[in-house]
Design a protein around this motif. Structure first.
Motif, mmCIF file in Angstrom:
data_model
loop_
_atom_site.group_PDB
_atom_site.id
_atom_site.type_symbol
_atom_site.label_atom_id
_atom_site.label_comp_id
_atom_site.label_asym_id
_atom_site.label_seq_id
_atom_site.Cartn_x
_atom_site.Cartn_y
_atom_site.Cartn_z
ATOM 1 N N MET A 97 0.812 -1.211 0.000
ATOM 2 C CA MET A 97 0.000 0.000 0.000
ATOM 3 C C MET A 97 0.849 1.266 0.000
ATOM 4 N N VAL A 98 2.066 1.171 0.552
ATOM 5 C CA VAL A 98 2.942 2.343 0.534
ATOM 6 C C VAL A 98 3.243 2.757 -0.905
ATOM 7 N N ILE A 99 3.458 1.790 -1.774
ATOM 8 C CA ILE A 99 3.743 2.095 -3.178
ATOM 9 C C ILE A 99 2.580 2.845 -3.814
ATOM 10 N N ALA A 100 1.352 2.349 -3.624
ATOM 11 C CA ALA A 100 0.181 2.932 -4.279
ATOM 12 C C ALA A 100 -0.233 4.264 -3.674
ATOM 13 N N LEU A 101 -0.199 4.363 -2.350
ATOM 14 C CA LEU A 101 -0.745 5.537 -1.677
ATOM 15 C C LEU A 101 0.271 6.638 -1.412
ATOM 16 N N VAL A 102 1.552 6.290 -1.422
ATOM 17 C CA VAL A 102 2.571 7.290 -1.106
ATOM 18 C C VAL A 102 3.565 7.467 -2.257
ATOM 19 N N PHE A 103 4.219 6.375 -2.647
ATOM 20 C CA PHE A 103 5.285 6.486 -3.648
ATOM 21 C C PHE A 103 4.770 7.022 -4.984
ATOM 22 N N LEU A 104 3.720 6.402 -5.527
ATOM 23 C CA LEU A 104 3.252 6.781 -6.866
ATOM 24 C C LEU A 104 2.739 8.216 -6.951
ATOM 25 N N PRO A 105 1.910 8.698 -6.002
ATOM 26 C CA PRO A 105 1.444 10.089 -6.116
ATOM 27 C C PRO A 105 2.582 11.114 -6.117
ATOM 28 N N PHE A 106 3.553 10.950 -5.196
ATOM 29 C CA PHE A 106 4.627 11.937 -5.135
ATOM 30 C C PHE A 106 5.609 11.776 -6.282
ATOM 31 N N MET A 107 5.818 10.548 -6.740
ATOM 32 C CA MET A 107 6.665 10.346 -7.909
ATOM 33 C C MET A 107 6.032 11.001 -9.135
ATOM 34 N N VAL A 121 -5.783 14.512 -6.456
ATOM 35 C CA VAL A 121 -5.470 13.122 -6.125
ATOM 36 C C VAL A 121 -4.612 13.051 -4.865
ATOM 37 N N ILE A 122 -3.600 13.909 -4.779
ATOM 38 C CA ILE A 122 -2.718 13.896 -3.606
ATOM 39 C C ILE A 122 -3.490 14.239 -2.342
ATOM 40 N N TRP A 123 -4.362 15.219 -2.406
ATOM 41 C CA TRP A 123 -5.160 15.597 -1.241
ATOM 42 C C TRP A 123 -6.065 14.457 -0.784
ATOM 43 N N LEU A 124 -6.623 13.722 -1.739
ATOM 44 C CA LEU A 124 -7.644 12.719 -1.400
ATOM 45 C C LEU A 124 -7.071 11.336 -1.095
ATOM 46 N N VAL A 125 -5.906 11.011 -1.634
ATOM 47 C CA VAL A 125 -5.401 9.637 -1.564
ATOM 48 C C VAL A 125 -4.285 9.451 -0.544
ATOM 49 N N VAL A 126 -3.346 10.390 -0.483
ATOM 50 C CA VAL A 126 -2.153 10.191 0.348
ATOM 51 C C VAL A 126 -2.510 10.270 1.832
ATOM 52 N N PRO A 127 -2.086 9.289 2.637
ATOM 53 C CA PRO A 127 -2.363 9.325 4.081
ATOM 54 C C PRO A 127 -1.411 10.253 4.815
ATOM 55 N N GLU A 128 -1.829 10.702 5.986
ATOM 56 C CA GLU A 128 -0.956 11.455 6.871
ATOM 57 C C GLU A 128 -0.099 10.464 7.664
ATOM 58 N N PRO A 129 1.193 10.749 7.858
ATOM 59 C CA PRO A 129 1.999 9.870 8.710
ATOM 60 C C PRO A 129 1.525 9.958 10.156
ATOM 61 N N GLY A 130 1.366 8.815 10.802
ATOM 62 C CA GLY A 130 0.920 8.784 12.194
ATOM 63 C C GLY A 130 1.942 8.105 13.073
ATOM 64 N N GLN A 131 1.689 8.080 14.351
ATOM 65 C CA GLN A 131 2.635 7.487 15.295
ATOM 66 C C GLN A 131 2.872 6.014 15.010
ATOM 67 N N GLU A 132 1.824 5.345 14.475
ATOM 68 C CA GLU A 132 1.977 3.919 14.232
ATOM 69 C C GLU A 132 2.668 3.620 12.907
ATOM 70 N N THR A 133 2.853 4.629 12.059
ATOM 71 C CA THR A 133 3.465 4.386 10.765
ATOM 72 C C THR A 133 4.857 4.966 10.635
ATOM 73 N N ALA A 134 5.073 6.160 11.162
ATOM 74 C CA ALA A 134 6.366 6.815 11.011
ATOM 75 C C ALA A 134 6.590 7.733 12.209
ATOM 76 N N PRO A 135 7.009 7.201 13.348
ATOM 77 C CA PRO A 135 7.012 7.945 14.589
ATOM 78 C C PRO A 135 7.934 9.156 14.624
ATOM 79 N N ASP A 136 8.996 9.175 13.840
ATOM 80 C CA ASP A 136 9.945 10.287 13.884
ATOM 81 C C ASP A 136 9.842 11.178 12.653
ATOM 82 N N ALA A 137 8.745 11.099 11.897
ATOM 83 C CA ALA A 137 8.693 11.747 10.586
ATOM 84 C C ALA A 137 8.442 13.238 10.655
#
Length: 419
Positions: A1-11, A174-190
């Motif tokens: 899911m990281v590829i679809a929701l994060v990598f592809l939109p920003f790439m 697309v970026i506003w609607l699809v990309v998740p916000e980093p949370g404590q359970e996904t990226a604690p130091d982000a």
């Protein structure tokens, strides 16, 4: 899911930025004819895109660390769309303003993609993730070559920029609607929730760090030359030095763009495998960056257009070298500083791109054009020779025996969950 929701939109956002950055390499000859401008003005019109990016990088870096890539990129891309509409004019002043707005709207794309990679991917996969981002985004530069030339042959160049404006608006949504916000359970130091003052003090600490000034100069000078030539002056070299017609020149630029894609992906995979075998990313970066500078030196003495075209392809392959610096810098600093570190390096790289893209035009215009409108070979070789000399000095500084950057301690980052 990281590829679809994060990598592809920003790439994809960075891919669009590459399209905007390089399109003048094909459109430039038309602008010179329609607007009656010389190399210096064309260099300014093209390079102001880089000036906008450079001038905004400090604020982009702080915003990325504080608010995250989704909000920053999603908002700024609307400015790029407005700039593209303004650029589709026949007035030089308005076109400069439009090009500046495009650069401002694309200012976060590179840093946001690398920040997202540093946030969501494990440290040992970061070089590969960054290389994949650059490689796939290079398809945007490829689209700005022969495909753009063929489109312009069937319609007005204005329509290219109007179409890019529509794409920017759709991608922002697309970026506003699809990309998740980093949370404590996904990226604690982000993210860094310190005050704005503390955020800028963190930026100052990066700017005065030993690691930044050891690996930075050769990276941002090499990237500056890459931006200057792929975005404009490689096409002029092919027309004036190699005497290629528009379609063969655009085809060579397309091969150059494809070589960048192949080089970023290929050397990224090689670096990933070499690290597993104990060969450091520093070593891979040093070898490939040296190759990038050597290829430019060989262009100065290329005996024929055929050799020159092959060297431009090799030039594209070795652009992977200076890009490894972003992964090195991200690994050598705490994760919460990664956005500012990437943006600061990008500031110097794009500032170098602006100065060098404009500077090459100034150097070339020091020679009078020939009777057929082309500029002399000596003009282009002098300009490129200056570029090679500056990179050579910075490369020696980086390779000089002594201290090398070491990875910073960081917590493991779990795999992201579905939003």
């Amino acid at each position: 899911m990281v590829i679809a929701l994060v990598f592809l939109p920003f790439m994809t956002a960075y891919l669009l930025s590459e399209m905007f950055r390089n399109v003048n390499g094909v459109v430039g000859r038309i602008l010179r004819a329609e607007l009656g401008i010389g190399p210096e003005q064309l260099g300014l019109l093209t390079a102001v895109f880089l000036a906008a990016i450079a001038g905004s990088q400090i604020f982009v870096g702080v915003a990325l660390d504080r608010y995250g890539p989704r909000r920053v990129v999603g908002g700024l891309m609307l400015i790029a769309a407005a700039g593209a509409v303004l650029f589709a004019a026949d007035d030089f002043g308005r076109m400069v303003a439009g090009r500046f707005l495009i650069g401002l709207g694309m200012a976060a794309c590179w840093a946001a993609a690398f920040k997202a990679n540093a946030t969501w991917f494990r440290p040992e996969r970061l070089a590969l993730a960054n290389s994949a981002t650059l490689g796939l985004a290079g398809l945007g530069a490829l689209a700005a070559t022969l495909p753009t030339e063929l489109i312009i042959a069937r319609t007005h160049w204005h329509n290219v920029f109007l179409g890019l404006a529509v794409v920017a608006v759709v991608l922002a949504a697309v970026i506003w609607l699809v990309v998740p916000e980093p949370g404590q359970e996904t990226a604690p130091d982000a993210t860094d929730h310190a005050s704005i003052g503390d955020a800028f003090r963190g930026l100052l600490a990066i700017a005065t760090s030993r690691v930044f000034w050891k690996i930075g100069p050769v990276s941002f000078l090499a990237q500056g030359v890459w931006l200057a030539y792929q975005g404009l002056w490689a096409g002029a070299w092919m027309a004036d030095v190699d005497r290629l017609a528009p379609v063969p020149a655009a085809t060579t630029l397309m091969w150059l763009a494809m070589a960048i894609v192949a080089g970023q992906l290929g050397f990224g995979l090689i670096a990933d495998r070499l690290q597993r075998r104990g060969i450091s990313l520093w070593t891979t970066m040093a070898v490939t960056t040296t190759g990038f500078v050597v290829v430019q030196a060989m262009l100065l003495v290329a005996p024929s257009p055929g050799v020159s075209r092959a060297l431009w392809i090799a030039y594209g392959l070795f652009t992977a070298g200076p890009i490894f610096t972003y992964a090195l810098l991200s690994l050598a600093l705490p994760p919460a500083l990664s956005g500012r570190a990437i943006s600061l390096l990008n500031l110097f790289a794009t500032l170098a791109g602006f100065v060098l893209q404009y500077g090459v035009g100034v150097i070339i215009e020091g020679w009078a054009p020939l009777a057929d409108g082309h500029y002399p070979t000596d003009a282009h070789r002098t300009a490129l020779g200056v570029m090679v000399a500056m990179q050579g000095v910075a490369l020696v500084w980086m390779l000089w025996p002594g201290w090398r950057p070491q990875p910073a301690a960081r917590r493991p980052q779990p795999v992201a969950r579905r939003r």
